[in-house]
Motif scaffolding. Structure first.
Motif, PDB file in Angstrom:
ATOM      1  N   THR A 121      35.629  36.513  44.103  1.00  0.00           N
ATOM      2  CA  THR A 121      34.820  36.831  43.212  1.00  0.00           C
ATOM      3  C   THR A 121      35.009  38.389  43.244  1.00  0.00           C
ATOM      4  OG1 THR A 121      33.019  35.298  43.809  1.00  0.00           O
ATOM      5  CG2 THR A 121      32.120  37.231  42.827  1.00  0.00           C
ATOM      6  N   ALA A 122      35.088  38.913  41.779  1.00  0.00           N
ATOM      7  CA  ALA A 122      35.197  40.399  41.559  1.00  0.00           C
ATOM      8  C   ALA A 122      34.540  40.649  40.482  1.00  0.00           C
ATOM      9  CB  ALA A 122      36.724  40.643  41.328  1.00  0.00           C
ATOM     10  N   ILE A 123      33.541  41.722  40.180  1.00  0.00           N
ATOM     11  CA  ILE A 123      32.651  41.855  39.230  1.00  0.00           C
ATOM     12  C   ILE A 123      32.697  43.425  38.898  1.00  0.00           C
ATOM     13  CG2 ILE A 123      30.133  41.771  38.331  1.00  0.00           C
ATOM     14  CD1 ILE A 123      29.866  39.652  40.487  1.00  0.00           C
ATOM     15  N   SER A 124      32.674  43.696  37.524  1.00  0.00           N
ATOM     16  CA  SER A 124      32.807  45.099  37.127  1.00  0.00           C
ATOM     17  C   SER A 124      31.498  45.131  35.955  1.00  0.00           C
ATOM     18  CB  SER A 124      34.069  45.638  36.741  1.00  0.00           C
ATOM     19  OG  SER A 124      33.806  46.921  35.929  1.00  0.00           O
ATOM     20  N   THR A 125      30.826  46.039  36.225  1.00  0.00           N
ATOM     21  CA  THR A 125      29.440  46.136  35.200  1.00  0.00           C
ATOM     22  C   THR A 125      29.575  47.740  34.867  1.00  0.00           C
ATOM     23  OG1 THR A 125      27.786  46.354  36.817  1.00  0.00           O
ATOM     24  CG2 THR A 125      28.186  44.089  36.034  1.00  0.00           C
TER      25      THR A 125
ATOM     26  N   VAL B  13      43.488  43.367  45.861  1.00  0.00           N
ATOM     27  CA  VAL B  13      42.106  43.608  45.886  1.00  0.00           C
ATOM     28  C   VAL B  13      41.954  45.424  45.879  1.00  0.00           C
ATOM     29  CG1 VAL B  13      40.097  44.056  47.492  1.00  0.00           C
ATOM     30  CG2 VAL B  13      41.531  41.936  47.549  1.00  0.00           C
ATOM     31  N   GLU B  14      42.868  46.144  46.407  1.00  0.00           N
ATOM     32  CA  GLU B  14      42.804  47.577  46.094  1.00  0.00           C
ATOM     33  C   GLU B  14      43.053  47.772  44.785  1.00  0.00           C
ATOM     34  OE1 GLU B  14      45.159  51.484  47.627  1.00  0.00           O
ATOM     35  OE2 GLU B  14      45.726  49.384  48.433  1.00  0.00           O
TER      36      GLU B  14
ATOM     37  N   ASN C 147      43.070  45.431  32.161  1.00  0.00           N
ATOM     38  CA  ASN C 147      43.454  46.933  31.778  1.00  0.00           C
ATOM     39  C   ASN C 147      43.198  47.099  30.251  1.00  0.00           C
ATOM     40  OD1 ASN C 147      43.666  47.754  34.545  1.00  0.00           O
ATOM     41  ND2 ASN C 147      45.981  47.450  34.283  1.00  0.00           N
ATOM     42  N   GLU C 148      43.208  46.066  29.560  1.00  0.00           N
ATOM     43  CA  GLU C 148      43.064  46.087  28.117  1.00  0.00           C
ATOM     44  C   GLU C 148      41.648  46.200  27.634  1.00  0.00           C
ATOM     45  OE1 GLU C 148      45.630  46.600  25.863  1.00  0.00           O
ATOM     46  OE2 GLU C 148      46.680  46.525  27.619  1.00  0.00           O
TER      47      GLU C 148
ATOM     48  N   ASP D  43      40.498  49.896  42.486  1.00  0.00           N
ATOM     49  CA  ASP D  43      40.931  51.176  41.802  1.00  0.00           C
ATOM     50  C   ASP D  43      40.478  51.050  40.055  1.00  0.00           C
ATOM     51  OD1 ASP D  43      41.789  52.212  44.110  1.00  0.00           O
ATOM     52  OD2 ASP D  43      43.871  51.806  43.712  1.00  0.00           O
ATOM     53  N   ALA D  44      40.505  49.835  39.715  1.00  0.00           N
ATOM     54  CA  ALA D  44      40.169  49.626  38.322  1.00  0.00           C
ATOM     55  C   ALA D  44      38.735  49.546  38.028  1.00  0.00           C
ATOM     56  CB  ALA D  44      40.873  48.226  37.697  1.00  0.00           C
ATOM     57  N   GLY D  45      37.877  49.701  39.125  1.00  0.00           N
ATOM     58  CA  GLY D  45      36.403  49.584  39.010  1.00  0.00           C
ATOM     59  C   GLY D  45      35.715  48.532  39.217  1.00  0.00           C
ATOM     60  N   PHE D  46      36.230  47.486  40.030  1.00  0.00           N
ATOM     61  CA  PHE D  46      35.588  46.101  40.352  1.00  0.00           C
ATOM     62  C   PHE D  46      35.176  46.146  41.759  1.00  0.00           C
ATOM     63  CE2 PHE D  46      38.136  44.668  36.957  1.00  0.00           C
ATOM     64  CZ  PHE D  46      37.481  43.703  36.374  1.00  0.00           C
TER      65      PHE D  46
END
Length: 449
Positions: free
Chosen positions: A383-387, A159-160, A341-342, A164-167
């Protein structure tokens, strides 16, 4: 349908001819053995006809299916040794064998040769003007809180890394239904049908899992290219709306429906436990082969998190740590993060969501009688989301799968209604149709049919 008939002839007729010839050529004292083998073949390939009844009576655990196979062997022995081995055998065995093979094979192959059509233009919805969208379905991956509380699996590190990736990662998020077919089609439609799920046709839900929904049709109408990496095994087909399809491995939907006429479809994960997770891992790895950026809707359905657990944390199958759920999920998240990451998260939406959790322990009980742990486990959904712009920060802390696309698309000009968080267990009835049971859970449910 010509291909279906050809496959029936290729498989069933030579088998029947061999049995016919073997019966006459075998020494008299061995004809019982030939008859036993023949009758076992008949019963074995006819198992698909009784599968719904078996599910309702004894459940879906693999060891129960081994008992069914043993019962078939016992019945075959009785028939092969009791019936007259010349006249009565020939007038019953060969035609029954041909019928037993032909009907389920023709039915299953026919389902593949006649996929449901794409959604009609009138069913498309206004989805606004979103950027590129990735939806990654991690089949049977439970949310962190339920993994921690019920299965002693800690995803804190994974989760961390995602955060850290923005989610934004939800600790407690849930699916609206307990079955992939209903859950994914509901999710991609942005609707929680509630008890009205019984009014949804099976072809329409199958089309939904394949990416043919009103929301996807609306996204395509805005100019987005629809891409899909389908699940291997029983849901390996891409829908009519899909422009780019990266197919599954050899154990695809065609083989699933053929093996579904036998108990092998239920026993294969125990005989070949790498089938589901390996194909699911390849689906995550294949994400990197798709170009990033541009206007697209990309659906990835991965079974990598689905039991049985066979990987260690380094994704080595069959290693000493194989079979450990925590190590398998570490492997899944490593592959997921490598692909994520891509992706340029400043330009693309990325939604990682499970269709349901993994229920174990409820056996053949009706959903209304499931113990609390079984309900929590099966409806829990990672559930993990990044917008771009962090729109997900405004999403509710309690999130159910059907709400995700409406909430996300509304950030980009859509005006989709947000469905209620409702939870319904869907059971297939032996005589056809669906049985639906509403389940209340921690006060989440505010809708009653």
């Amino acid at each position: 349908m010509a291909d279906a008939l050809a496959m029936v002839l290729i498989i069933s007729v030579p088998f029947a001819v061999v049995a016919f010839v073997a019966m006459w050529l075998a020494p008299r004292h061995r004809r019982s053995a030939v008859a036993v083998v023949g009758w076992f073949a008949i019963l074995f390939v006819s198992a698909g006809m009784i599968r719904p009844y078996v599910y309702r009576i004894i459940g879906t655990e693999p060891w129960q299916w081994w008992l069914v196979v043993l019962a078939m062997a016992g019945l075959a022995f009785w028939l092969g040794t009791r019936l007259d081995q010349s006249g009565r055998f020939l007038v019953t065995f060969v035609p029954v064998l041909v019928v037993a093979l032909s009907i389920p094979l023709a039915t299953s192959v026919g389902r593949i040769e006649n996929p449901p059509p794409a959604m009609a233009a009138t069913d498309r919805v206004d989805v606004g003007a979103p950027p590129g969208i990735w939806v990654v379905v991690l089949d049977a991956h439970e949310a962190p809180n339920e993994l921690r509380d019920l299965k002693d699996v800690d995803l804190a590190v994974q989760v961390e890394h995602l955060e850290d990736a923005g989610f934004r990662v939800w600790d407690d998020s849930r699916s609206n239904y307990n079955r992939t077919l209903v859950s994914v089609s509901s999710m991609l439609s942005g609707e929680a049908w509630g008890a009205a799920v019984v009014e949804q046709s099976l072809p329409a839900m199958l089309a939904g899992v394949r990416g043919d929904t009103n929301v996807v049709a609306g996204l395509k109408e805005t100019g987005q290219t629809v891409r899909m990496i389908p699940a291997n095994w029983s849901l390996s087909e891409c829908g009519d709306l899909v422009d780019t399809c990266i197919g599954a491995t050899w154990y695809d939907e065609r083989w699933y429906y053929l093996l579904a006429t036998t108990p092998l479809v239920d026993l294969l994960p125990t005989v070949f436990p790498h089938v589901w997770p390996t194909g699911g891992l390849r689906a995550l790895e294949a994400m990197s082969s798709l170009p990033d950026g541009g206007s697209h809707f990309t659906l990835v359905h991965s079974l990598a998190a689905h039991p049985p657990a066979v990987f260690d944390a380094e994704c080595k199958a069959g290693s000493p740590n194989g079979g450990n759920l925590e190590s398998q999920l570490s492997c899944v998240h490593h592959a997921l993060l490598a692909s994520v990451n891509e992706i340029d998260l400043d330009t693309d939406i990325v939604i990682v969501v499970a269709d349901h959790g993994y229920r174990k322990g409820a056996g053949s009980l009706s959903p209304a009688s499931w113990p609390d742990a079984a309900v929590r486990s099966h409806f829990s959904a990672f559930t993990a989301i990044s917008t771009p712009g962090n729109c997900e920060a405004e999403f509710p802390d309690r999130l159910s799968a059907a709400q995700i696309l409406p909430l996300t698309l509304n950030c980009y000009g859509a005006e989709m209604p947000i469905p209620e968080s409702t939870f319904f267990a869907v059971d297939q009835l032996p005589y056809g149709g669906l049985a639906v049971t509403q389940l209340e859970w921690d006060g989440w449910t505010s809708y009653s049919p």
